[in-house]
Scaffold this motif. Structure first.
Motif, short mmCIF file in Angstrom:
data_model
loop_
_atom_site.label_atom_id
_atom_site.label_comp_id
_atom_site.label_asym_id
_atom_site.label_seq_id
_atom_site.Cartn_x
_atom_site.Cartn_y
_atom_site.Cartn_z
N GLN A 2 0.73 -1.21 -0.17
CA GLN A 2 0.26 -0.24 -0.09
C GLN A 2 0.56 1.28 -0.12
O GLN A 2 2.05 0.99 -0.01
CB GLN A 2 -1.04 -0.05 0.98
N SER A 3 0.31 2.14 -0.44
CA SER A 3 1.13 3.25 -0.93
C SER A 3 0.98 4.30 0.69
O SER A 3 -0.08 4.05 1.16
CB SER A 3 0.84 4.59 -1.84
N THR A 4 2.17 4.69 0.76
CA THR A 4 1.88 5.98 1.97
C THR A 4 0.43 6.73 2.76
O THR A 4 -0.09 6.49 3.82
CB THR A 4 2.78 6.56 2.17
N THR A 5 -0.25 7.10 1.48
CA THR A 5 -1.57 7.50 1.48
C THR A 5 -2.52 7.01 2.02
O THR A 5 -3.48 7.48 3.20
CB THR A 5 -1.89 8.35 0.28
N CYS A 6 -2.82 5.94 1.22
CA CYS A 6 -3.09 5.18 1.87
C CYS A 6 -3.36 4.30 3.46
O CYS A 6 -4.13 4.12 4.14
CB CYS A 6 -3.47 3.70 0.61
N ARG A 7 -1.78 3.81 4.02
CA ARG A 7 -2.01 3.56 5.05
C ARG A 7 -2.21 5.03 5.80
O ARG A 7 -3.00 4.35 7.01
CB ARG A 7 -0.08 3.34 5.25
N ASN A 8 -1.62 6.20 5.61
CA ASN A 8 -2.34 7.63 6.63
C ASN A 8 -3.95 7.59 7.13
O ASN A 8 -4.26 7.38 7.78
CB ASN A 8 -1.75 8.46 6.25
N ALA A 9 -4.61 6.60 5.78
CA ALA A 9 -5.71 7.34 5.41
C ALA A 9 -6.57 5.99 6.38
O ALA A 9 -7.19 6.16 7.46
CB ALA A 9 -6.50 6.99 4.15
N ILE A 10 -5.81 4.87 6.26
CA ILE A 10 -6.24 3.98 7.42
C ILE A 10 -6.10 4.17 8.41
O ILE A 10 -6.85 3.51 9.84
CB ILE A 10 -5.32 2.64 6.94
#
Length: 92
Positions: A2-10
Motif C-alpha cells: 500500500q502507498s503511504t497515503t493509503c496507510r495514513n488514511a487507514i
C-alpha cells in the motif's frame, strides 16, 4: 504494497474510531489501564465489530451467510470495557 497515503488514511480512520467509540467515553486512570482498554477495543474491533466494507463481517471472521428468516434469531448483548462497548450475538 500500500502507498503511504493509503496507510495514513487507514490509521487516521482507526484513530478516529478509537477516539469516538472508546476514549471519549472512558476515564483513563493510568498507563496500564490505557493499555488494557486499548487491547480490549482491538479484540472487539477485529473479531466482533461489523465492518461495512466486509458486508458487515469482522476482519478475523468469515463473511456471514445470507439470512432469510430473521424471526429465528434472538439477540444477546455482552458489555465490554465497563459497558462502553456493547457486543451483540445471536442467543443460543
Amino acid at each position: 504494497m500500500q502507498s503511504t497515503t493509503c496507510r495514513n488514511a487507514i490509521m487516521e480512520r482507526w484513530i478516529g474510531s478509537v477516539r469516538h467509540e472508546l476514549l471519549n467515553r472512558t476515564l483513563i486512570w493510568n498507563h496500564e489501564h490505557l493499555r488494557q482498554i486499548l487491547h480490549t477495543y482491538e479484540l472487539h474491533h477485529n473479531s466482533h465489530r461489523p465492518h461495512t466494507s466486509l458486508s458487515q463481517a469482522a476482519p478475523l471472521k468469515p463473511l456471514p451467510p445470507n439470512v432469510t428468516d430473521l424471526d429465528a434469531f434472538r439477540i444477546r448483548r455482552t458489555r465490554r470495557a465497563g459497558g462502553v462497548i456493547n457486543e451483540w450475538r445471536p442467543a443460543a
